[in-house]
Write a protein that holds these residues in place. Sequence first.
Motif, short mmCIF file in Angstrom:
data_model
loop_
_atom_site.label_atom_id
_atom_site.label_comp_id
_atom_site.label_asym_id
_atom_site.label_seq_id
_atom_site.Cartn_x
_atom_site.Cartn_y
_atom_site.Cartn_z
N LEU A 80 54.41 47.77 36.68
CA LEU A 80 53.09 47.17 36.78
C LEU A 80 51.98 48.20 36.71
O LEU A 80 50.81 47.86 36.59
N LYS A 81 52.36 49.48 36.76
CA LYS A 81 51.34 50.53 36.80
C LYS A 81 50.42 50.44 35.59
O LYS A 81 50.87 50.41 34.46
N ASN A 96 40.97 44.05 26.80
CA ASN A 96 42.28 44.37 26.26
C ASN A 96 43.37 44.16 27.32
O ASN A 96 44.25 44.99 27.50
N ALA A 97 43.25 43.04 28.02
CA ALA A 97 44.13 42.79 29.16
C ALA A 97 45.55 42.46 28.72
O ALA A 97 45.78 42.07 27.57
N ASP A 98 46.49 42.64 29.64
CA ASP A 98 47.89 42.31 29.36
C ASP A 98 48.19 40.85 29.68
O ASP A 98 49.02 40.23 29.02
N GLY A 118 49.88 48.57 41.74
CA GLY A 118 49.44 49.53 40.73
C GLY A 118 48.71 48.93 39.55
O GLY A 118 48.35 49.63 38.61
N CYS A 119 48.49 47.60 39.55
CA CYS A 119 47.79 46.95 38.43
C CYS A 119 46.29 47.26 38.47
O CYS A 119 45.73 47.54 39.51
N ILE A 120 45.68 47.15 37.30
CA ILE A 120 44.22 47.16 37.22
C ILE A 120 43.80 45.70 37.12
O ILE A 120 44.19 45.01 36.18
N VAL A 121 43.05 45.24 38.11
CA VAL A 121 42.70 43.82 38.15
C VAL A 121 41.23 43.63 37.81
O VAL A 121 40.36 44.33 38.30
#
Length: 393
Positions: free
Chosen positions: A42-43, A126-128, A86-89
Amino acid sequence: MLHQPIIVFIRRIWILGVLTVFIILLIGAGSMKLSAVFSSNLKNKVIVIDPGHGGADPGAQNSGLKEKDINLDVSLRLRESLESKGCIVIMTREVDKDFYRPGFVLGRMAKRSELDKRVNIATENNADLFISVHTNSFPRPNTYGMETYYHLKSSPGKALAELIQKQLTQLQSDNKRKSKAGDYYLINQSKIPAVIVEVGFISNTRERNLLLSNDYRDSIAAAIGTGIEHYFNVFPQGIQESVQTVSQEGPPFNSENTYKLYYPSSDLESLVPEDRHINRSLWSKLTLVQKSNLVLCELIQGPQTVTSIRTIAPKTKILSLTIQNGIATIDFSKDIRDDFPGGALLEDITIKSIVWSMTQIPGINAVSILINGEYGDSIGGHILLDHTFPIQP
Ligand SMILES: [Zn+2]
């Protein structure tokens, strides 16, 4: 008297030494903890969380409870859960607000542009993944249970929805709902895997009361977070949408309810097929990418016959799988190379076992193999993976 300053000096050095060791240990422990937290798949994954409704649009309402408020609160808890992994939210909203153009709150076009603004946040960043959080309501008060929706044609969206729904239903043992394809504008418009999570019915007394509790909201957020984590564990780089230009009619059955996996015989002289059983109606519901993924995952598991030999190293993961113009492009993790036990013969037969197993699926005529995203690498150092491998006679 003369010795005293020396003793003090030695003492100081000793204390300094102990302190240094202590600090080194502390830093060590700290970095260990950090790497443990952020070593997951998830990083740095960018997740857009969209708390549904807001501002002039309260969403569903019941007994003074407004959907927009529950959506926002659960979303903020989900942000916390994902950031700790570890995600960027990125939140579409962090407060009670809407995205209407000033003076355009009513009408179909008003809602469309309101929703477009939310989807655009995911595209621009550019999100996942795009996760929209909503709360349900229904005229029949006994209707209850959390639900997850995906776009009918999105296989990554479906995989994500299934993994989230699986976690959510663990909070509700009597919830037998499966994730569903839904014709929702938000997920239809999204260019990235998107799901709508309905966290419960405020029209159901029991679920409404549960939704009032902070602990329950935390457990919903944690469940969604775990579902997302599982998605990236199975597909560390996500699944790319495929362009399916080849007919995918008919299952790869050689007999009624089986398909075959090809493994080398113990003398490496030939490939021996092993039957795997599958439910025909289940198979017919899968997309071409899902079928390929299933066959490939099974192949990695290895043979069940003791006389057959495993080809792909068991730690190997499928980083991505795309199918275009009948060519399946498989991106394997570097384990397929690093843990490869054999020489040129096993290397040749390993590629054949992949190609034979994959091209039995109608719609796949050739296979292209990447290792950790690189084209032209090699599994065992003898065969360069710089071309596609066509269907074998
Ligand atoms: Zn809603």
